[in-house]
Design an enzyme around this catalytic site. Structure first.
Site, PDB file in Angstrom:
ATOM      1  CB  SER A 229       2.328  -4.417   4.185  1.00  0.00           C
ATOM      2  OG  SER A 229       1.272  -3.846   4.939  1.00  0.00           O
ATOM      3  CD  GLN A 230      -2.258  -3.421   0.155  1.00  0.00           C
ATOM      4  OE1 GLN A 230      -3.109  -3.007   0.946  1.00  0.00           O
ATOM      5  NE2 GLN A 230      -2.166  -2.956  -1.079  1.00  0.00           N
TER       6      GLN A 230
ATOM      7  CG  HIS B 251       3.711  -2.180   9.073  1.00  0.00           C
ATOM      8  ND1 HIS B 251       3.251  -3.476   9.200  1.00  0.00           N
ATOM      9  CD2 HIS B 251       3.427  -1.818   7.782  1.00  0.00           C
ATOM     10  CE1 HIS B 251       2.713  -3.866   8.065  1.00  0.00           C
ATOM     11  NE2 HIS B 251       2.813  -2.897   7.187  1.00  0.00           N
TER      12      HIS B 251
ATOM     13  CG  MET C  58      -1.860   1.184   1.308  1.00  0.00           C
ATOM     14  SD  MET C  58      -2.976   1.087   2.718  1.00  0.00           S
ATOM     15  CE  MET C  58      -1.840   1.361   4.078  1.00  0.00           C
TER      16      MET C  58
ATOM     17  CG  ASP D 205       2.536  -3.375  12.572  1.00  0.00           C
ATOM     18  OD1 ASP D 205       2.046  -2.287  12.245  1.00  0.00           O
ATOM     19  OD2 ASP D 205       2.858  -4.259  11.764  1.00  0.00           O
TER      20      ASP D 205
END
Length: 268
Positions: free
Chosen positions: A76-77, A250, A1, A194
Site C-alpha cells: 500500500s502506501q 486491497h 497505514m 480494490d
C-alpha cells in the site's frame, strides 16, 4: 497505514512466507519507523513522509547486511515510500522494487478504515475535508501528502510536499530519474477489486483526467511517461516495468498467489 513492521498477522506472516520459500533463508529487514510498535503504527498516519524516508534511508544505509544490495517490497502506501527511497537513497543499491497496491499517483478519496483505527480515520477525513493542501495538514498528515485532487491541480503541484515532488510535477530533478533507472525491475501490483485506493489505477501510475473523475489517464498516455520524467518509459521499453494483477480487494491475496507472482523476483 494502520499496520506495523512486526505484526505477526501481517508483515510477520510475509516474512515467514518469504523465509519458507527461498533457500537458503534470506536476511529480511522489516522497517520500523520509530522506537516501538506503537510509534511505527502512529507514524504511518502522522509522521511527515519526507522524514520517514530519511529515517528509513538511515536504517538501510547503516545495515551491513544490505551493503551489497537488497530487494524491496512495499505494501500500500509503503510501495510509493520505497520508490522515494530508490529515488533519494540509492546506496546501497535497491535491486528489484516491488510495489503491492502502492498509490503512485496518489488518491482522491478515503473510503474506509483499516483495522480498528476508526477514530483516527474519522479525524483524517476531517483534516482532508478541512484542507489537504494547508501547510499544517501537509506537514502532519501522511495521507494528505499523497492526496491528489484532480480539481485543484495547480494547488496540488504547489503545496504537495511529497507526491508532487517525487513525481517531478513541480521541478524536474535529474537525480530522481537517474537513481530510479538503477534498479533492475519495478514490479507494480494492482488489485482489480480494490475498495481502498481511489482510483485503483494509481497502483499502475494511472490517474483521473484533470477536472474529470469519470476518465482515467493510463500511465502510457500520461505526461510522466511521454516525457519520461522518471525513466518509466525507458524501463518499459527495456521490459523492466512489470504489471501484475490480483483479482481481489486491497492487499487480499493468498500465499499461493504471493509465491507464484512475487517470490521469483526475490530470487534474482
Amino acid at each position: 497505514m494502520g499496520d506495523s513492521c512486526c505484526n505477526p498477522l501481517s508483515m510477520g506472516s510475509i516474512v515467514k512466507l518469504i523465509e519458507n520459500n527461498i533457500t537458503p533463508s534470506p536476511y529480511i529487514l522489516s522497517l520500523r519507523i520509530g522506537d516501538n510498535i506503537a510509534d511505527d503504527t502512529s507514524n504511518g498516519f502522522f509522521m511527515n513522509v519526507n522524514h520517514q524516508i530519511d529515517y528509513a534511508c538511515n536504517l538501510i544505509t547503516t545495515n551491513k547486511n544490505l551493503s551489497e544490495g537488497y530487494h524491496s517490497i512495499g505494501f500500500s502506501q509503503g510501495g510509493q515510500f520505497l520508490r522515494a527511497i530508490a529515488q533519494r537513497c540509492p546506496n546501497p543499491p535497491m535491486l528489484n522494487l516491488i510495489s503491492v497496491g502502492g498509490q503512485h499517483q496518489g488518491v482522491f478519496g478515503f473510503p474506509r478504515c483499516p483495522g480498528d483505527n476508526i477514530t483516527v480515520c474519522n479525524y483524517i477525513r476531517d483534516l482532508l475535508r478541512f484542507g489537504a493542501y494547508e501547510t499544517f495538514v501537509q506537514n502532519h498528515l501522511v495521507q494528505a501528502e499523497y492526496w491528489h485532487d484532480p480539481h485543484q491541480i495547480e494547488e496540488y503541484r504547489k503545496m504537495s510536499i511529497f507526491l508532487a515532488d517525487i513525481n517531478q510535477e513541480r521541478t524536474f530533478n535529474e537525480i530522481y530519474k537517474t537513481n530510479l533507472l538503477k534498479i533492475r525491475n519495478m514490479i507494480l501490483v494492482k488489485f482489480l477489486k480494490d475498495t481502498m485506493v481511489e482510483p485503483r489505477e494509481s497502483e499502475w501510475f494511472g490517474f483521473y483526467k484533470e477536472n474529470d473523475t469519470s476518465t482515467i489517464i493510463d500511465l502510457r498516455d500520461s505526461d510522466l511517461y511521454k516525457n519520461d520524467l522518471l525513466g518509466l518509459k525507458q524501463m518499459d521499453e527495456q521490459q523492466r516495468l512489470k504489471f501484475i494483477e490480483s483479482n481481489t480487494d486491497h492487499l487480499q491475496f493468498t500465499d499461493a498467489w504471493f509465491i507464484d507472482n512475487i517470490i521469483p523476483y526475490l530470487k534474482e
